[in-house]
Motif scaffolding. Sequence first.
Motif, PDB file in Angstrom:
ATOM      1  N   ALA A  29       0.830  -1.208   0.000  1.00  9.10           N
ATOM      2  CA  ALA A  29       0.000   0.000   0.000  1.00  9.10           C
ATOM      3  C   ALA A  29       0.863   1.256   0.000  1.00  9.10           C
ATOM      4  O   ALA A  29       0.555   2.235  -0.692  1.00  9.10           O
ATOM      5  N   LYS A  30       1.954   1.231   0.767  1.00 13.72           N
ATOM      6  CA  LYS A  30       2.863   2.377   0.808  1.00 13.72           C
ATOM      7  C   LYS A  30       3.477   2.628  -0.564  1.00 13.72           C
ATOM      8  O   LYS A  30       3.532   3.766  -1.040  1.00 13.72           O
ATOM      9  N   LYS A  31       3.938   1.572  -1.201  1.00 14.57           N
ATOM     10  CA  LYS A  31       4.560   1.719  -2.519  1.00 14.57           C
ATOM     11  C   LYS A  31       3.546   2.156  -3.565  1.00 14.57           C
ATOM     12  O   LYS A  31       3.863   2.948  -4.456  1.00 14.57           O
ATOM     13  N   LYS A  32       2.309   1.665  -3.464  1.00 13.91           N
ATOM     14  CA  LYS A  32       1.277   2.082  -4.406  1.00 13.91           C
ATOM     15  C   LYS A  32       1.014   3.578  -4.259  1.00 13.91           C
ATOM     16  O   LYS A  32       0.899   4.292  -5.252  1.00 13.91           O
ATOM     17  N   ALA A  33       0.937   4.062  -3.029  1.00 11.77           N
ATOM     18  CA  ALA A  33       0.723   5.489  -2.782  1.00 11.77           C
ATOM     19  C   ALA A  33       1.884   6.315  -3.330  1.00 11.77           C
ATOM     20  O   ALA A  33       1.676   7.379  -3.923  1.00 11.77           O
ATOM     21  N   GLU A  34       3.113   5.822  -3.150  1.00  8.94           N
ATOM     22  CA  GLU A  34       4.280   6.539  -3.686  1.00  8.94           C
ATOM     23  C   GLU A  34       4.240   6.590  -5.205  1.00  8.94           C
ATOM     24  O   GLU A  34       4.544   7.629  -5.802  1.00  8.94           O
ATOM     25  N   ARG A  35       3.870   5.473  -5.853  1.00  9.39           N
ATOM     26  CA  ARG A  35       3.769   5.462  -7.323  1.00  9.39           C
ATOM     27  C   ARG A  35       2.706   6.437  -7.798  1.00  9.39           C
ATOM     28  O   ARG A  35       2.925   7.182  -8.761  1.00  9.39           O
ATOM     29  N   GLU A  36       1.554   6.454  -7.128  1.00 12.05           N
ATOM     30  CA  GLU A  36       0.484   7.374  -7.521  1.00 12.05           C
ATOM     31  C   GLU A  36       0.927   8.825  -7.381  1.00 12.05           C
ATOM     32  O   GLU A  36       0.605   9.664  -8.224  1.00 12.05           O
ATOM     33  N   GLU A  37       1.700   9.124  -6.338  1.00 14.15           N
ATOM     34  CA  GLU A  37       2.213  10.484  -6.142  1.00 14.15           C
ATOM     35  C   GLU A  37       3.171  10.867  -7.270  1.00 14.15           C
ATOM     36  O   GLU A  37       3.099  11.981  -7.809  1.00 14.15           O
ATOM     37  N   VAL A  38       4.033   9.961  -7.663  1.00 16.94           N
ATOM     38  CA  VAL A  38       4.984  10.235  -8.742  1.00 16.94           C
ATOM     39  C   VAL A  38       4.253  10.391 -10.071  1.00 16.94           C
ATOM     40  O   VAL A  38       4.569  11.287 -10.862  1.00 16.94           O
ATOM     41  N   PHE A  39       3.256   9.534 -10.335  1.00 12.51           N
ATOM     42  CA  PHE A  39       2.481   9.658 -11.572  1.00 12.51           C
ATOM     43  C   PHE A  39       1.740  10.989 -11.618  1.00 12.51           C
ATOM     44  O   PHE A  39       1.664  11.631 -12.669  1.00 12.51           O
ATOM     45  N   ALA A  40       1.188  11.432 -10.492  1.00 12.24           N
ATOM     46  CA  ALA A  40       0.483  12.717 -10.447  1.00 12.24           C
ATOM     47  C   ALA A  40       1.450  13.866 -10.727  1.00 12.24           C
ATOM     48  O   ALA A  40       1.112  14.796 -11.465  1.00 12.24           O
ATOM     49  N   LEU A  41       2.640  13.808 -10.162  1.00 10.13           N
ATOM     50  CA  LEU A  41       3.643  14.840 -10.414  1.00 10.13           C
ATOM     51  C   LEU A  41       4.045  14.848 -11.886  1.00 10.13           C
ATOM     52  O   LEU A  41       4.193  15.906 -12.495  1.00 10.13           O
ATOM     53  N   SER A  42       4.191  13.673 -12.466  1.00 12.06           N
ATOM     54  CA  SER A  42       4.539  13.566 -13.881  1.00 12.06           C
ATOM     55  C   SER A  42       3.443  14.165 -14.758  1.00 12.06           C
ATOM     56  O   SER A  42       3.727  14.922 -15.697  1.00 12.06           O
ATOM     57  N   ASP A  43       2.184  13.842 -14.446  1.00 15.63           N
ATOM     58  CA  ASP A  43       1.065  14.400 -15.205  1.00 15.63           C
ATOM     59  C   ASP A  43       1.004  15.920 -15.080  1.00 15.63           C
ATOM     60  O   ASP A  43       0.786  16.626 -16.060  1.00 15.63           O
ATOM     61  N   ALA A  46       3.832  17.464 -17.138  1.00 17.70           N
ATOM     62  CA  ALA A  46       3.542  17.370 -18.571  1.00 17.70           C
ATOM     63  C   ALA A  46       2.505  18.408 -18.985  1.00 17.70           C
ATOM     64  O   ALA A  46       2.632  19.037 -20.040  1.00 17.70           O
ATOM     65  N   THR A  47       1.507  18.609 -18.152  1.00 16.62           N
ATOM     66  CA  THR A  47       0.478  19.608 -18.446  1.00 16.62           C
ATOM     67  C   THR A  47       1.071  21.005 -18.448  1.00 16.62           C
ATOM     68  O   THR A  47       0.777  21.814 -19.342  1.00 16.62           O
ATOM     69  N   GLU A  48       1.910  21.310 -17.483  1.00 15.82           N
ATOM     70  CA  GLU A  48       2.548  22.628 -17.418  1.00 15.82           C
ATOM     71  C   GLU A  48       3.423  22.879 -18.644  1.00 15.82           C
ATOM     72  O   GLU A  48       3.414  23.979 -19.208  1.00 15.82           O
ATOM     73  N   VAL A  49       4.174  21.874 -19.059  1.00 19.45           N
ATOM     74  CA  VAL A  49       5.053  22.024 -20.218  1.00 19.45           C
ATOM     75  C   VAL A  49       4.222  22.196 -21.487  1.00 19.45           C
ATOM     76  O   VAL A  49       4.549  23.016 -22.348  1.00 19.45           O
ATOM     77  N   ALA A  50       3.130  21.450 -21.595  1.00 21.40           N
ATOM     78  CA  ALA A  50       2.288  21.550 -22.794  1.00 21.40           C
ATOM     79  C   ALA A  50       1.586  22.902 -22.878  1.00 21.40           C
ATOM     80  O   ALA A  50       1.342  23.411 -23.978  1.00 21.40           O
ATOM     81  N   ASP A  51       1.265  23.495 -21.734  1.00 26.74           N
ATOM     82  CA  ASP A  51       0.561  24.777 -21.720  1.00 26.74           C
ATOM     83  C   ASP A  51       1.485  25.985 -21.862  1.00 26.74           C
ATOM     84  O   ASP A  51       1.024  27.085 -22.112  1.00 26.74           O
ATOM     85  N   ASN A  52       2.779  25.777 -21.715  1.00 29.90           N
ATOM     86  CA  ASN A  52       3.717  26.895 -21.713  1.00 29.90           C
ATOM     87  C   ASN A  52       4.781  26.628 -22.773  1.00 29.90           C
ATOM     88  O   ASN A  52       5.637  25.769 -22.600  1.00 29.90           O
ATOM     89  N   SER A  53       4.752  27.394 -23.860  1.00 30.77           N
ATOM     90  CA  SER A  53       5.691  27.149 -24.957  1.00 30.77           C
ATOM     91  C   SER A  53       7.137  27.384 -24.525  1.00 30.77           C
ATOM     92  O   SER A  53       8.048  26.716 -25.003  1.00 30.77           O
ATOM     93  N   GLY A  54       7.355  28.332 -23.613  1.00 35.67           N
ATOM     94  CA  GLY A  54       8.715  28.579 -23.124  1.00 35.67           C
ATOM     95  C   GLY A  54       9.255  27.386 -22.350  1.00 35.67           C
ATOM     96  O   GLY A  54      10.413  27.003 -22.510  1.00 35.67           O
ATOM     97  N   ALA A  55       8.408  26.794 -21.521  1.00 32.84           N
ATOM     98  CA  ALA A  55       8.818  25.612 -20.763  1.00 32.84           C
ATOM     99  C   ALA A  55       9.069  24.440 -21.703  1.00 32.84           C
ATOM    100  O   ALA A  55      10.008  23.664 -21.512  1.00 32.84           O
TER     101      ALA A  55
END
Length: 64
Positions: A29-43, A46-55
């Motif tokens: 359960a701990k590792k699943k929560a850590e993976r979900e946190e990393v996936f959320a940060l990745s998403d 990615a959204t910030e980079v896609a919305d900002n041409s400079g980034a």
Amino acid sequence: MPNFDDLLTNTPAEEQNGGQRLSPEDYAAKKKAEREEVFALSDQTATEVADNSGAFQKFLDLQG
């Protein structure tokens, strides 16, 4: 070595968890929560980079 994290941190599992070993279910359960946190940060990144041409340009420059 009881788990893979010990290889990376060189810290016994007992130290990482306040002197207690986690049950296999709690560890999973701990590792699943850590993976979900990393996936959320990745998403989010990615959204910030896609919305900002400079980034996005900085990302491409870094990859180049």
